[in-house]
Design a protein around this motif. Structure first.
Motif, PDB file in Angstrom:
ATOM      1  N   ARG A 468       0.805  -1.104   0.122  1.00 32.09           N
ATOM      2  CA  ARG A 468       0.161   0.098   0.060  1.00 32.09           C
ATOM      3  C   ARG A 468       0.789   1.357  -0.025  1.00 32.09           C
ATOM      4  NH1 ARG A 468      -5.311  -0.646   0.514  1.00 32.09           N
ATOM      5  NH2 ARG A 468      -6.017  -2.423   1.452  1.00 32.09           N
ATOM      6  N   LYS A 469       1.998   1.293   0.739  1.00 35.73           N
ATOM      7  CA  LYS A 469       2.940   2.186   0.614  1.00 35.73           C
ATOM      8  C   LYS A 469       3.513   2.451  -0.707  1.00 35.73           C
ATOM      9  CE  LYS A 469       5.575   2.643   4.242  1.00 35.73           C
ATOM     10  NZ  LYS A 469       6.675   2.364   5.345  1.00 35.73           N
ATOM     11  N   SER A 472       0.609   3.952  -2.923  1.00 38.45           N
ATOM     12  CA  SER A 472       0.461   5.284  -2.571  1.00 38.45           C
ATOM     13  C   SER A 472       1.494   6.430  -2.856  1.00 38.45           C
ATOM     14  CB  SER A 472       0.240   5.480  -1.070  1.00 38.45           C
ATOM     15  OG  SER A 472      -0.895   4.771  -0.732  1.00 38.45           O
ATOM     16  N   SER A 543      -2.053  11.428  -9.389  1.00 42.66           N
ATOM     17  CA  SER A 543      -2.269  12.185  -8.074  1.00 42.66           C
ATOM     18  C   SER A 543      -3.120  13.674  -8.664  1.00 42.66           C
ATOM     19  CB  SER A 543      -0.814  12.740  -7.508  1.00 42.66           C
ATOM     20  OG  SER A 543      -0.138  11.610  -7.138  1.00 42.66           O
TER      21      SER A 543
END
Length: 605
Positions: A468-469, A472, A543
């Protein structure tokens, strides 16, 4: 909780469609009559006081108040032919466009488009490149939007993660185009030779020296150059980092507490052995030898002699430990460096003569590489005898060298970005600290593209939180289809969002016709649609922008199509095998040894 893009999808019922068709035909007939009578009257010299109102003229002809000129007949016929031809052309164009559409393209209307995607536009990527002083490179091509046909790019400071199943076009649409377009040094990993064959000659033609690290013979490369991993080990900190890269090949994100304990102990022991071998000028194969000799005191003495007392005490603690536990720790360390016992692999990381100074082959230097426009291909396959630990170490050490160089340059970033394409990352390059470093590298001018075949692959390597890091920390996330993991796809479906669907129904009763309208919310792309994503389509999450549906752009449609085809043909295994058969094996081996300073990119397979 899912989001909604608040956009409605109005439907057209049958009566509305018939009304539109009728209006279109009426306009065409009215316009044709008006044009035929107006132009025909001028040609035939009739109807001197002709009205300019098309409706008055049309009904005047019907009532006989306006004469129908003789020339108006052939003008009307000509107009009908033109209208019919245009109608046919329009129908063909629509048919062709529909033939290229896939079952998910309709969803693109309710996803990001136009100004929503300003951060991925060519204009933004070009502006970023100019701001950073990068010449001749916009960024990594991501694809073309379905709606608006807008080309999208990841800029020179964006990090990319792609999750896509096998055989969906990852290499043809992302890996190969990114490599041949890159402005500076390129580091790439793979478990196949196709990317090497397709890009090596294109890169070489642009002044790039090609280094193919192929310890398992995937591309049938001879070890005409070598790399000494111990040249990186200058102190105990670097020894620990190198040991971590070897350990990553045996650790998983879901390791049990007991196995994690022995992994940590084995990694610590391995770090001591690596430092001792580097300090004493030993080949890296000495490490495996020490792991097979529990109780061997030599590494401890070397460390003490060079003043690394703490590391010496740590190794001595294992050497003199309780035999059963000691054997388990040594066995774990041996498993981490198991690839070093294989002679074919050892030739790539040890000197031919035992003395590095006497080896005629060039030695790969990560520090020199990151200052060049060279290309490093690191190949390995999973399974027994995998060179994955060495590929991971070589990749990580090279990227670290780029980071150190960046700290000495303007704004703390590389003047010419370095591209890293980590294809098959979970199988070939199990880089433990990658999620923690990902966003940092973007600020250093190191553009990384990590490619996985599934979300669970990443979880296996980095654990759930680590994956997940990594996800993200990526500015640009691409899902290319071919994955059947409902939990992951469910989260993607929520990120894509919902839309408000507008439906209507008509009812007739007691001589009255009534129409009711309803709005209900639906998923833009559900799990089944994401799982069955057609080849050539991908969903992009960036983003600050809504998800968008794109068409991928394979290298066959790019500016380097010709050179890539030529490179593939030149290095096709069938062709190179025929050429190699004409030269005795001993003569070929002697040729690259005598070449001395020749690089792998200048040799034939």
């Amino acid at each position: 909780m899912s989001t909604s893009n608040r956009r409605r999808a109005p439907g057209l019922d049958g009566s509305t469609i018939l009304l539109l068709v009728g209006l279109t035909l009426a306009v065409l007939v009215l316009g044709t009559v008006w044009a035929a009578v107006t132009w025909g009257s001028k040609l035939d010299g009739v109807n001197p006081e002709l009205s300019g109102d098309p409706f008055e003229l049309f009904f005047g002809v019907l009532r006989g108040k306006v004469a129908w000129p003789g020339s108006a007949t052939w003008i009307a016929v000509a107009a009908a032919v033109v209208i019919l031809a245009l109608g046919i052309l329009l129908w063909v164009a629509i048919a062709r466009a529909r033939s290229k559409r896939t079952r998910v393209d309709e969803a693109a209307r309710f996803m990001g488009k136009g100004k929503d995607l300003a951060s991925l536009s060519a204009k933004n990527a070009r502006a970023t490149a100019q701001r950073l002083g990068v010449d001749g490179w916009i960024g990594v091509t991501i694809g073309v939007t379905i709606v608006g046909r807008q080309k999208l790019y990841a800029s020179a400071e964006d990090m990319i993660v792609m999750v896509a199943g096998p055989r969906v076009g990852k290499s043809t649409s992302y890996v190969i185009p990114a490599i041949v377009d890159a402005p500076g040094a390129v580091v790439t990993t793979s478990n196949k030779r196709d990317v090497v064959d397709a890009t090596r000659d294109v890169r070489a033609a642009n002044g790039s020296t090609v280094w193919v690290f192929d310890p398992q013979g995937i591309a049938r490369e001879e070890p005409s150059w070598w790399w000494n991993p111990l040249s990186y080990v200058t102190d105990d900190t670097r020894a620990a980092r190198l040991a971590a890269h070897f350990a990553s090949s045996t650790m998983t994100g879901g390791a049990s507490e007991n196995s994690s304990y022995f992994n940590r102990a084995g990694e610590s022991l391995l770090a001591g052995f690596l430092l001792a071998a580097a300090l004493d000028g030993r080949p890296i194969t000495q490490i495996f030898t020490w792991t097979t000799r529990p109780g061997e005191i030599e590494p401890v003495k070397i460390l003490e002699r060079h003043g690394f007392i703490g590391m010496a005490d740590a190794v001595a603690g294992e050497v003199n430990g309780e035999p059963k536990r000691r054997d388990s720790v040594y066995g774990t360390a041996a498993q981490m460096v198991d690839c070093l016992k294989i002679g074919k692999i050892a030739r790539w990381v040890t000197a031919l003569t035992g003395d590095a100074a006497d080896d005629p082959r060039p030695q790969f230097s990560p520090e020199a590489f990151v200052r060049s426009k060279d290309t490093l291909y690191s190949l390995s396959m999973e399974g027994q005898g995998s060179a994955g630990p060495l590929v991971t170490a070589l990749t990580a050490i090279t990227v670290e060298a780029a980071e150190e160089l960046a700290t000495t340059q303007r704004r703390g970033r590389l003047s010419v970005p370095m591209l890293g394409v980590l294809d098959e990352a979970a199988n070939v390059c199990r880089w433990r600290n990658l999620p923690d470093l990902y966003s940092h590298y973007g600020s250093r001018g190191i553009v990384l593209m990590t490619i996985l075949q599934s979300w669970s692959q990443g979880v296996e390597v980095w654990g759930r939180e680590g994956m997940r890091k990594l996800w993200s920390a990526s500015n640009v996330k691409v899902y290319g289809g071919g994955v059947a993991e409902t939990e992951f796809l469910g989260e993607l479906s929520q990120l894509v969002g919902d839309y408000d669907k507008h439906t209507s129904s008509t009812s007739v009763g007691r001589g009255q016709r009534s129409t009711s309208h309803q709005i209900h919310r639906e998923r833009t792309l559900d799990v089944s649609e994401l799982s069955g994503m057609p080849r050539g389509r991908a969903v992009v999450f960036a983003s600050g922008a809504p998800a968008t549906l794109i068409e991928t752009v394979p290298w066959m449609r790019g500016p380097h199509a010709g050179p890539v085809r030529a490179s593939i043909a030149a290095h096709d295994p069938a062709n190179t095998a025929v050429a190699a058969a004409a030269v005795p094996v001993q003569e070929r081996a002697q040729a690259w040894v005598e070449a001395g300073t020749a690089t792998d990119g200048e040799q034939d397979d």
